[in-house]
Design a protein around this motif. Structure first.
Motif, PDB file in Angstrom:
ATOM      1  N   TYR A  72      -1.942 -10.537  -5.836  1.00 51.45           N
ATOM      2  CA  TYR A  72      -2.548  -9.807  -4.689  1.00 51.45           C
ATOM      3  C   TYR A  72      -3.658 -10.948  -4.026  1.00 51.45           C
ATOM      4  CZ  TYR A  72      -4.480  -6.104  -1.688  1.00 51.45           C
ATOM      5  OH  TYR A  72      -4.787  -5.440  -0.886  1.00 51.45           O
ATOM      6  N   LYS A  73      -3.552 -11.104  -2.737  1.00 49.68           N
ATOM      7  CA  LYS A  73      -4.333 -11.899  -2.001  1.00 49.68           C
ATOM      8  C   LYS A  73      -4.983 -13.158  -2.532  1.00 49.68           C
ATOM      9  CE  LYS A  73      -6.947  -8.183   0.551  1.00 49.68           C
ATOM     10  NZ  LYS A  73      -7.917  -7.430   0.577  1.00 49.68           N
ATOM     11  N   GLY A  74      -3.976 -13.838  -3.098  1.00 48.44           N
ATOM     12  CA  GLY A  74      -4.119 -15.214  -3.649  1.00 48.44           C
ATOM     13  C   GLY A  74      -4.433 -15.063  -5.030  1.00 48.44           C
ATOM     14  N   GLU A 255     -10.181  -6.451  -5.387  1.00 48.80           N
ATOM     15  CA  GLU A 255      -8.995  -7.350  -4.804  1.00 48.80           C
ATOM     16  C   GLU A 255      -7.759  -7.198  -5.858  1.00 48.80           C
ATOM     17  OE1 GLU A 255      -9.439  -8.358  -2.162  1.00 48.80           O
ATOM     18  OE2 GLU A 255     -11.436  -8.444  -1.794  1.00 48.80           O
TER      19      GLU A 255
END
Length: 422
Positions: A72-74, A255
């Motif tokens: 997720y998100k990098g 995150e």
């Protein structure tokens, strides 16, 4: 009006054949005795298991950070993450239905990690907030618990468990003395023991040292991370909704993919308590079914004996009918005999069952139980007044039921046929 002659006649009829009456009574006696003992044993199991959890807020959830299972998100899959102080503030502001939020930082056990003079011990160390003791209520032996000022000023104070006090201070008041915990000195301000011996958070309370959360964060040099988050939920709030909201807040704050099922581990203590209650409800139902089955066997025996008695008294009943006895007189006579027979046996079984349970309770109470053992699985077996009344009602109804068929057969006897019978 009470007819003494009628009851004397019933008693004479029952005692005419003592052996048969005793054997008949034994089935009912044994049935009600087993019912009472099984119900009392069920209560004893419930008291034992739930007694170990008494004092711990049942509507509580534990939150633990786990490895992510989705990228997720990098961030790659399998990332380690930690809850932080900001997460506590976010939960308090954004989640409705939360009563207490208590972060916990665990230090684990180390060899001789707690020292007082020449005495040492290996005990668990936990950094806690004052709210922790609202969730896990305590029996305070000496001093006080950790308070808000301790946390705000990052005081180097600690609360120790009863076993720690026994090891280091021989059960004397240790308040004001300093102990070394993981290389740092803390002043003892209290001695405590958890009321709930069946729940251990980072070890048993009696074998733990509690330090203000902010102090321990600084002393352990781990930044602002949190190992475990305890959240107590208001009674009127939906536990599952709070779990979903807390999980969503933590994923947003850190995150984590909203669909990640693994990253936030939740231990729902409220659901476990509900499971316990359902389990004991099922046990109660099973006990009633087994007990009623045993009692039914005794009632059938009473009914069969009453049928034999009616057969033997056919001529007597015929004479009564010829002298003008009404059907109600015959029916009430037979059912009264059945009721007396069943009631005497049943009340004796009920009394013996209560006596046995009381004796077992006294024996268990006389046995010394180690504090904070968490090993009590059977305590205070008993039957409540409502259960005893219910058993009595069932007993009386069963007695009437046992005499119903024989009474109906007696009513069908014709006077002329009965008198002619040899």
């Amino acid at each position: 009006m009470f007819d003494i002659d009628r009851w004397i006649e019933i008693w004479v009829t029952i005692t005419r054949n003592k052996i048969r009456s005793l054997l008949t009574c034994f089935g009912v006696f044994w049935g009600i005795l087993m019912l009472v003992l099984l119900l009392g044993s069920g209560v004893g199991m419930k008291n034992g298991l739930l007694g170990n959890l008494e004092g711990f807020a049942t509507n509580t959830i534990f939150i633990i950070a786990d490895r992510t299972s989705e990228p997720y998100k990098g961030f790659n899959k399998g990332r380690y993450w930690y809850m932080r102080n900001r997460d506590v503030s976010a939960i308090q502001k954004q989640v409705n239905g939360v009563k207490y939020v208590s972060p916990l930082l665990s230090g684990g056990r180390g060899e001789k990690n707690v020292v007082y003079r020449q005495l040492t011990g290996m005990f668990s160390v936990s950094g806690v907030m004052p709210e922790y003791f609202e969730i896990n209520t305590q029996n305070l032996a000496y001093g006080r618990l950790i308070n808000e000022i301790d946390v705000q000023e990052k005081r180097k104070v600690c609360v120790i468990g009863t076993t720690v006090n026994e090891t280091l201070f021989k059960n004397e008041d240790p308040c004001g003395n300093y102990i070394r915990v993981n290389g740092l000195y803390y002043q003892v301000v209290g001695v405590t023991n958890s009321k709930a011996t069946g729940i251990n958070i980072n070890g048993r309370t009696s074998e733990s040292v509690f330090i203000p959360f902010s102090t321990y964060q600084q002393a352990s040099n781990q930044g602002d991370i949190i190992h475990v988050l305890l959240i107590n939920i208001l009674p009127e709030a939906s536990v599952q909704r709070v779990v979903d909201d807390v999980t969503a807040v933590l994923k947003t704050q850190n995150e984590i993919a909203p669909s990640d099922p693994q990253a936030v581990a939740v231990i729902n203590l409220a659901a476990q308590f509900a499971t316990f209650n359902m389990l004991f409800t099922g046990i109660d139902i099973l006990v009633w079914l087994v007990g009623m089955g045993t009692l039914l066997a005794g009632i059938i025996g009473v009914s069969n004996i009453m049928m034999v008695t009616i057969k033997e008294r056919t001529k007597e009943i015929g004479v009564r009918r010829a002298l003008g006895a009404k059907p109600f007189n015959i029916i009430s006579q037979v059912m009264s005999e059945s009721l007396v027979l069943t009631s005497l046996a049943g009340l004796m079984g009920l009394s013996l069952g209560v006596f046995i349970l009381d004796m077992v309770d006294r024996i268990l109470m006389a046995q010394p139980a180690p504090a904070d053992s968490g090993e009590v699985f059977f305590a205070h077996p008993s039957v409540g007044i409502q259960t005893a009344l219910a058993a009595t009602v069932v007993l009386l109804f069963s007695g009437l039921l046992a005499g119903l068929i024989p009474a109906w057969r007696a009513m069908k006897i014709k006077a002329i046929d009965a008198i002619r019978e040899e």
